[in-house]
Design a protein around this motif. Sequence first.
Motif, short mmCIF file in Angstrom:
data_model
loop_
_atom_site.label_atom_id
_atom_site.label_comp_id
_atom_site.label_asym_id
_atom_site.label_seq_id
_atom_site.Cartn_x
_atom_site.Cartn_y
_atom_site.Cartn_z
N TRP A 1 -5.23 -8.62 -11.18
CA TRP A 1 -4.35 -9.34 -10.90
C TRP A 1 -2.56 -8.82 -11.50
CZ3 TRP A 1 -7.13 -11.64 -15.08
CH2 TRP A 1 -6.90 -11.16 -16.03
N GLY A 2 -1.91 -8.51 -11.00
CA GLY A 2 -1.01 -7.26 -11.17
C GLY A 2 -0.78 -5.71 -10.53
N ASP A 3 -0.86 -5.29 -11.34
CA ASP A 3 -0.89 -3.93 -11.54
C ASP A 3 -2.11 -3.15 -12.33
OD1 ASP A 3 -0.01 -4.25 -13.79
OD2 ASP A 3 2.22 -2.93 -14.03
#
Length: 110
Positions: free
Chosen positions: A85-87
């Motif tokens: 998830w995310g970066d």
Amino acid sequence: MAAVGRLSQKLLKSAALTQTRQLSAAVAHSEQAAKTWKILSFVVALPGVAVCMLNMYLRAQQHSHEQPEFISYSHLRIRSKRFPWGDGSKTLFHNPHVNALPDGYEQHDH
């Protein structure tokens, strides 16, 4: 034979009456137990929860909200593969004020 039938009817009525008395005593006992637990809940449990909440509130007021110093230990914050998830470098419940990334904090307190 009729005497035996009457005797057995009397015994059955006596047994039924005894069982009814026992059940009514059990119901009275359970009602008393319910009253006792209700009183204990209001007198002990709710004030206990209130004292715990007050304790945590006062501790939060005394707590220092400064960011801890970042020390790069080799055994902490190891990222062998990216998060999905995310970066990919932040944990799912990442807090930029408290949780450091492998190279340090995102935000610095002034």
